[in-house]
Scaffold this motif. Structure first.
Motif, mmCIF file in Angstrom:
data_model
loop_
_atom_site.group_PDB
_atom_site.id
_atom_site.type_symbol
_atom_site.label_atom_id
_atom_site.label_comp_id
_atom_site.label_asym_id
_atom_site.label_seq_id
_atom_site.Cartn_x
_atom_site.Cartn_y
_atom_site.Cartn_z
ATOM 1 N N LEU A 250 0.827 -1.203 0.000
ATOM 2 C CA LEU A 250 0.000 0.000 0.000
ATOM 3 C C LEU A 250 0.865 1.258 0.000
ATOM 4 C CD1 LEU A 250 -2.911 -0.967 2.411
ATOM 5 C CD2 LEU A 250 -2.979 -0.777 -0.076
ATOM 6 N N ASN A 251 1.957 1.254 0.755
ATOM 7 C CA ASN A 251 2.859 2.410 0.767
ATOM 8 C C ASN A 251 3.452 2.651 -0.611
ATOM 9 O OD1 ASN A 251 3.015 3.799 3.302
ATOM 10 N ND2 ASN A 251 3.832 1.928 4.178
ATOM 11 N N ASP A 252 3.866 1.576 -1.289
ATOM 12 C CA ASP A 252 4.418 1.732 -2.642
ATOM 13 C C ASP A 252 3.384 2.322 -3.591
ATOM 14 O OD1 ASP A 252 6.793 0.672 -1.761
ATOM 15 O OD2 ASP A 252 6.398 -1.355 -2.526
ATOM 16 N N ARG A 253 2.159 1.820 -3.534
ATOM 17 C CA ARG A 253 1.097 2.309 -4.425
ATOM 18 C C ARG A 253 0.749 3.767 -4.119
ATOM 19 N NH1 ARG A 253 -1.146 -1.791 -7.399
ATOM 20 N NH2 ARG A 253 -3.001 -0.593 -7.903
ATOM 21 N N VAL A 254 0.705 4.101 -2.838
ATOM 22 C CA VAL A 254 0.361 5.479 -2.445
ATOM 23 C C VAL A 254 1.444 6.448 -2.902
ATOM 24 C CG1 VAL A 254 0.149 6.972 -0.415
ATOM 25 C CG2 VAL A 254 -1.164 4.865 -0.549
ATOM 26 N N ARG B 238 4.190 10.668 2.165
ATOM 27 C CA ARG B 238 5.325 9.955 2.728
ATOM 28 C C ARG B 238 4.968 8.510 3.037
ATOM 29 N NH1 ARG B 238 7.048 12.131 8.024
ATOM 30 N NH2 ARG B 238 7.428 13.986 6.815
ATOM 31 N N GLU B 239 3.787 8.290 3.666
ATOM 32 C CA GLU B 239 3.386 6.929 4.006
ATOM 33 C C GLU B 239 1.896 6.875 4.304
ATOM 34 O OE1 GLU B 239 4.645 5.204 7.775
ATOM 35 O OE2 GLU B 239 5.008 7.211 8.545
ATOM 36 N N ILE B 240 1.394 5.659 4.311
ATOM 37 C CA ILE B 240 0.025 5.412 4.728
ATOM 38 C C ILE B 240 0.101 4.711 6.076
ATOM 39 C CG2 ILE B 240 -0.102 3.248 3.436
ATOM 40 C CD1 ILE B 240 -3.112 3.792 3.064
#
Length: 164
Positions: free
Chosen positions: A141-145, A154-156
């Motif tokens: 999810l962090n990569d996709r965001v 920066r991050e989810i």
């Protein structure tokens, strides 16, 4: 002769009872002393820990200085079914951490939410089971965001995850 044996038995019984009581008292005092000393050491360590926490720099744990200048935007709760089964549902409550909030932040949050829903529909339940599965989901999810936001996010932060 029976009287001498019984007198000796009574004397040895009273001596052994006396020694037993003495041993119990000594062991009780020793245990109380050890407990007191260990309790004092724990109290001193606790006071030292509090002082050490106050003395830590502001950038400790997750670069706190950056987090204070960041912007946090909550996502609406995401509910969708997982791949492979129409009866397996997932609900995620999450927030986005922006480095710099863009002018179209609301539209970006909506596009990211849509992308997360599309991604979750391709994920089978076996892929997110366990602690390592949750870690992989979070990284994905962090990569996709980050890709969807062109580096503005920066991050989810996943605040809640329910699979049923």
């Amino acid at each position: 002769m029976d009287e001498t044996i019984s007198d000796n038995d009574q004397k040895s019984a009273s001596l052994s009872t006396g020694y037993f009581l003495l041993a119990v008292v000594v062991l009780t005092l020793a245990a109380a002393g050890v407990g007191f000393v260990l309790g004092q050491q724990l109290l001193l360590r606790g006071a030292g820990t509090e002082a050490a926490e106050q003395a830590k720099p502001a950038g400790y744990l997750g670069e706190r200085l950056k987090m204070e200048s960041s912007k946090l935007r909550p996502l609406t709760p995401i509910v969708t079914n997982l791949a492979g089964s129409s009866s397996t549902w997932i609900r995620i409550e999450a927030s986005l951490v922006f480095d710099v909030v863009p002018d179209d932040a609301d539209a970006l949050v909506a596009r990211i939410t849509e992308d997360i829903v599309a991604f979750l529909r391709t994920v089978p339940i076996e892929r997110i089971q366990g602690a390592s599965g949750f870690q992989h989901l979070s990284e994905d999810l962090n990569d996709r965001v980050r890709a969807r936001s062109d580096g503005n996010v920066r991050e989810i932060i996943i605040q809640g995850l329910i699979v049923e």
